[in-house]
Design a protein around this motif. Structure first.
Motif, PDB file in Angstrom:
ATOM      1  N   LYS A  54       5.881 -15.738 -11.694  1.00 30.02           N
ATOM      2  CA  LYS A  54       5.578 -14.581 -10.852  1.00 30.02           C
ATOM      3  C   LYS A  54       4.077 -14.310 -10.908  1.00 30.02           C
ATOM      4  N   ARG A  55       3.530 -13.852  -9.791  1.00 28.06           N
ATOM      5  CA  ARG A  55       2.128 -13.450  -9.775  1.00 28.06           C
ATOM      6  C   ARG A  55       1.969 -12.070 -10.400  1.00 28.06           C
ATOM      7  N   ASN A  56       0.747 -11.741 -10.758  1.00 24.00           N
ATOM      8  CA  ASN A  56       0.489 -10.482 -11.448  1.00 24.00           C
ATOM      9  C   ASN A  56       1.045  -9.275 -10.705  1.00 24.00           C
ATOM     10  N   LYS A  57       0.921  -9.275  -9.392  1.00 29.29           N
ATOM     11  CA  LYS A  57       1.341  -8.109  -8.616  1.00 29.29           C
ATOM     12  C   LYS A  57       2.858  -7.923  -8.624  1.00 29.29           C
ATOM     13  N   GLU A  58       3.603  -8.945  -9.065  1.00 30.38           N
ATOM     14  CA  GLU A  58       5.068  -8.867  -9.100  1.00 30.38           C
ATOM     15  C   GLU A  58       5.624  -8.497 -10.474  1.00 30.38           C
ATOM     16  N   LEU A  59       4.771  -8.403 -11.486  1.00 32.99           N
ATOM     17  CA  LEU A  59       5.267  -8.327 -12.861  1.00 32.99           C
ATOM     18  C   LEU A  59       5.853  -6.976 -13.242  1.00 32.99           C
ATOM     19  N   ASN A  60       5.422  -5.909 -12.596  1.00 31.12           N
ATOM     20  CA  ASN A  60       5.979  -4.605 -12.952  1.00 31.12           C
ATOM     21  C   ASN A  60       7.444  -4.478 -12.580  1.00 31.12           C
ATOM     22  N   THR A  61       7.916  -5.375 -11.734  1.00 34.12           N
ATOM     23  CA  THR A  61       9.341  -5.371 -11.370  1.00 34.12           C
ATOM     24  C   THR A  61      10.037  -6.660 -11.841  1.00 34.12           C
ATOM     25  N   PHE A  62       9.412  -7.367 -12.776  1.00 31.49           N
ATOM     26  CA  PHE A  62       9.993  -8.600 -13.314  1.00 31.49           C
ATOM     27  C   PHE A  62      11.014  -8.212 -14.389  1.00 31.49           C
ATOM     28  N   ASP A  63      12.306  -8.401 -14.074  1.00 30.08           N
ATOM     29  CA  ASP A  63      13.375  -7.919 -14.952  1.00 30.08           C
ATOM     30  C   ASP A  63      13.288  -8.467 -16.374  1.00 30.08           C
ATOM     31  N   ALA A  64      12.881  -9.736 -16.509  1.00 28.68           N
ATOM     32  CA  ALA A  64      12.863 -10.363 -17.822  1.00 28.68           C
ATOM     33  C   ALA A  64      11.901  -9.678 -18.787  1.00 28.68           C
ATOM     34  N   TRP A  65      10.891  -8.959 -18.243  1.00 29.87           N
ATOM     35  CA  TRP A  65       9.904  -8.280 -19.086  1.00 29.87           C
ATOM     36  C   TRP A  65      10.042  -6.759 -19.028  1.00 29.87           C
ATOM     37  N   ASP A  66      11.086  -6.280 -18.397  1.00 25.38           N
ATOM     38  CA  ASP A  66      11.286  -4.836 -18.233  1.00 25.38           C
ATOM     39  C   ASP A  66      12.189  -4.323 -19.350  1.00 25.38           C
ATOM     40  N   CYS A  67      11.638  -3.525 -20.256  1.00 36.02           N
ATOM     41  CA  CYS A  67      12.420  -3.040 -21.395  1.00 36.02           C
ATOM     42  C   CYS A  67      13.549  -2.114 -20.972  1.00 36.02           C
ATOM     43  N   ARG A  68      13.457  -1.528 -19.797  1.00 38.25           N
ATOM     44  CA  ARG A  68      14.529  -0.636 -19.329  1.00 38.25           C
ATOM     45  C   ARG A  68      15.755  -1.422 -18.872  1.00 38.25           C
ATOM     46  N   LYS A  69      15.567  -2.704 -18.582  1.00 40.49           N
ATOM     47  CA  LYS A  69      16.683  -3.512 -18.080  1.00 40.49           C
ATOM     48  C   LYS A  69      17.162  -4.544 -19.094  1.00 40.49           C
ATOM     49  N   GLN A  70      16.491  -4.593 -20.246  1.00 37.38           N
ATOM     50  CA  GLN A  70      16.898  -5.568 -21.266  1.00 37.38           C
ATOM     51  C   GLN A  70      18.067  -5.020 -22.068  1.00 37.38           C
ATOM     52  N   THR A  71      18.993  -5.879 -22.364  1.00 39.44           N
ATOM     53  CA  THR A  71      20.143  -5.499 -23.197  1.00 39.44           C
ATOM     54  C   THR A  71      20.224  -6.465 -24.365  1.00 39.44           C
ATOM     55  N   THR A  72      20.731  -5.986 -25.468  1.00 41.50           N
ATOM     56  CA  THR A  72      20.910  -6.838 -26.636  1.00 41.50           C
ATOM     57  C   THR A  72      22.351  -6.740 -27.105  1.00 41.50           C
ATOM     58  N   GLN A  73      22.872  -7.855 -27.589  1.00 45.85           N
ATOM     59  CA  GLN A  73      24.226  -7.845 -28.135  1.00 45.85           C
ATOM     60  C   GLN A  73      24.228  -7.427 -29.601  1.00 45.85           C
ATOM     61  N   THR A  74      23.033  -7.320 -30.193  1.00 53.49           N
ATOM     62  CA  THR A  74      22.951  -6.947 -31.597  1.00 53.49           C
ATOM     63  C   THR A  74      23.331  -5.478 -31.776  1.00 53.49           C
ATOM     64  N   GLN A  75      24.209  -5.220 -32.733  1.00 53.12           N
ATOM     65  CA  GLN A  75      24.636  -3.853 -33.002  1.00 53.12           C
ATOM     66  C   GLN A  75      23.497  -3.024 -33.569  1.00 53.12           C
ATOM     67  N   ARG A  76      23.583  -1.698 -33.349  1.00 54.65           N
ATOM     68  CA  ARG A  76      22.634  -0.788 -33.983  1.00 54.65           C
ATOM     69  C   ARG A  76      22.771  -0.942 -35.500  1.00 54.65           C
ATOM     70  N   PRO A  77      21.654  -1.128 -36.209  1.00 52.36           N
ATOM     71  CA  PRO A  77      21.755  -1.320 -37.664  1.00 52.36           C
ATOM     72  C   PRO A  77      22.173  -0.045 -38.379  1.00 52.36           C
ATOM     73  N   CYS A  78      22.739  -0.221 -39.554  1.00 50.98           N
ATOM     74  CA  CYS A  78      23.151   0.923 -40.369  1.00 50.98           C
ATOM     75  C   CYS A  78      21.911   1.591 -40.963  1.00 50.98           C
ATOM     76  N   TYR A  79      22.063   2.820 -41.448  1.00 54.17           N
ATOM     77  CA  TYR A  79      20.933   3.531 -42.055  1.00 54.17           C
ATOM     78  C   TYR A  79      20.672   3.045 -43.472  1.00 54.17           C
ATOM     79  N   ASN A  80      21.735   2.802 -44.213  1.00 55.91           N
ATOM     80  CA  ASN A  80      21.604   2.337 -45.588  1.00 55.91           C
ATOM     81  C   ASN A  80      22.423   1.071 -45.756  1.00 55.91           C
ATOM     82  N   GLY A  81      21.740  -0.042 -46.008  1.00 52.10           N
ATOM     83  CA  GLY A  81      22.448  -1.295 -46.170  1.00 52.10           C
ATOM     84  C   GLY A  81      22.978  -1.474 -47.578  1.00 52.10           C
ATOM     85  N   ASN A  82      23.808  -2.469 -47.737  1.00 53.87           N
ATOM     86  CA  ASN A  82      24.294  -2.837 -49.064  1.00 53.87           C
ATOM     87  C   ASN A  82      23.248  -3.716 -49.738  1.00 53.87           C
ATOM     88  N   LYS A  83      22.830  -3.327 -50.922  1.00 50.00           N
ATOM     89  CA  LYS A  83      21.831  -4.090 -51.679  1.00 50.00           C
ATOM     90  C   LYS A  83      22.576  -5.000 -52.650  1.00 50.00           C
TER      91      LYS A  83
END
Length: 489
Positions: free
Chosen positions: A399-428
């Protein structure tokens, strides 16, 4: 003893000590045919030699750190393997066969294939001024309490890309001393997790298929089980000590669904190389001597272009912390990085990979210089700090520079992760670990329950059953069974 005699004695001892140190440096010789690299000081673990074109430069580890002669950098005392460690050449298990052909652009088209004659061409022949300058921050080795706070100063949201999203990095994880709660948090917040290997063993480049499977797929399984990171999110790997495993390693990459490797070093060139697929012969010299010689269609190589600044102290290095910048102040570090970066930015805008070990962040001047560089680089309108996978998403669909603000692959609002939210206190977990004839305790932290034993080769879940793992016919995604039940909990 009178005062005069005492002074003479002190001066004599000082002179002998200085002569002894000079003799040590004179007597150290860079290993023949080893190229450039770091080598243990035979006298003390607090120092090491950096060999550049056969000449040894004496360096001291930062205060509190020791030189690890296996991983070849300064690290914490309890993690360092003091040297010199004798190495024995392992038998080559596969005779190299040079059957890959030179690039044929007419038969190599994106998104599935990319090559150019010398590796320096911009994808789709776009003009450099029209495309973004990508910067790849990569971090090798364990993530733990010793380095996580420094990494978060860089990646915690202080610095942003032109679209307002926080800059991102890629972590090539090795197992020993890693904290899997920290790693899960990095993945959950959008940073890329890739694999190095479980053991970081020397000589892996000469080992066979099963050894590479055990190291790579075993590391991926450890991340899946103890950091809750889906196999489908682990796309890349890096060979220990940047020593690729000839064709064997890339066969494992192909068989087990990895998208890319990032292990091959490009020699110092005036024009840097772009990533390429292994449909054809690599377009530059193979410094390690262990690069693939066969074709692996569709497998990407994201090479490490060598860092250097002409007519400036610092040396040459694939990892930035291996360049000799220890005596520079933060402003000089900034100037060095800017000059190195300009070779990319002012020419073909190949991705600028900034590869680090943890010891860069233990030297105040280097850490401060990096932050000055980040402040400067993020002020430029066409510079983006992206993960390695995000860089490949752009390369396969430029993509050219002028297209990047709508480039989904770099848009944090459209990125999803399958990783679960981490716990607050892990097992040591304090776990038994046997290495050779020595039994020790290793510590790890995870949101999962503590395993029976320290996870290792052949037993990635730490069940205590040696040789339990069998990956030969395993697909990239695990079968839905006990793992899904654990995730529901």
């Amino acid at each position: 003893m009178n005062k005069f005699s005492f002074i003479v004695l002190v001066l004599s001892i000082t002179t002998i000590s200085a002569q002894s140190k000079d003799k040590e440096k004179e007597e150290f010789e860079c290993p023949p045919n080893s190229g450039n690299g770091n080598f243990a000081d035979p006298v003390t673990c607090r120092r090491f030699y950096q060999c550049v074109d056969g000449y040894p430069y004496l360096n001291r580890c930062p205060s509190g750190l020791y030189f690890d002669d296996v991983q070849k950098f300064c690290t914490f005392k309890d993690e360092a393997k003091c040297g010199p460690i004798a190495t024995t050449a392992s038998p080559v298990t596969e005779a190299p066969s040079d059957i890959a052909q030179r690039c044929n652009p007419a038969e190599c088209e994106l998104p599935y294939c990319y090559c150019s004659k010398d590796g320096t061409n911009i994808p789709k022949d776009l003009n450099a001024e029209d495309i973004p300058q990508m910067i790849l921050l990569t971090f090798d080795g364990a993530v733990n309490h010793n380095n996580y706070p420094q990494y978060m100063k860089v990646l915690g949201g202080k610095y942003t890309n032109p679209n307002g999203c926080p800059i991102k990095g890629t972590f090539f994880i090795s197992h020993e001393y890693s904290n899997y709660l920290h790693i899960q948090n990095l993945s959950y917040t959008g940073h890329e997790i890739a694999v190095e290997t479980i053991s970081l063993q020397q000589g892996l480049q000469d080992k066979g298929y099963e050894e590479w499977v055990g190291e790579m797929i075993g590391m991926r399984e450890i991340l899946r089980h103890f950091s809750n990171i889906s196999n489908s999110e682990i796309n890349g790997m890096r060979a220990p000590f940047l020593k690729p495993g000839r064709n064997t390693q890339y066969k494992v990459i192909e068989d087990f669904g990895f998208i890319y490797d990032s292990s091959i070093v490009v020699p110092p060139n005036k024009v840097p190389s772009w990533p390429y697929t292994l449909d054809y012969k690599i377009p530059h010299e193979c410094k390690s001597g262990t690069c693939p010689t066969k074709t692996f269609p569709g497998v990407w190589e994201v090479p490490l272009n060598t860092h250097y600044v002409e007519s400036f102290e610092g040396g040459i290095c694939p990892y930035l912390d291996q360049c000799v910048l220890h005596n520079h102040d933060p402003e000089e570090v900034l100037e060095w990085l800017q000059e190195d970066f300009s070779r990319y930015y002012e020419q073909n805008k190949a991705p600028y990979m900034m590869a680090f070990h943890t010891n860069w962040f233990q030297i105040k001047e280097l850490e401060q210089g990096l932050h000055k560089f980040l402040e400067w680089a993020t002020s430029l309108p066409d510079v983006w700090f992206v993960t390695t996978t995000q860089a490949l998403q752009w390369i396969t669909d430029p993509k050219r520079n002028k297209e990047l603000n709508t480039f989904d692959a770099w848009d944090c609002r459209k990125q999803t992760t399958q990783t679960q939210r981490p716990c607050y206190n892990g097992n040591k977990c304090g776990l038994a670990f046997k290495s050779g004839n020595v039994t020790d305790t290793r510590y790890m932290e995870t949101c999962r329950e503590c395993p029976n034993k320290f996870p290792w080769l052949g037993d990635s879940e730490g069940t205590g059953i040696s040789g339990r793992d069998n990956y030969i016919y395993q697909s990239k995604e695990p079968a839905p069974s006990e793992e899904n039940e654990n995730e529901k909990k």
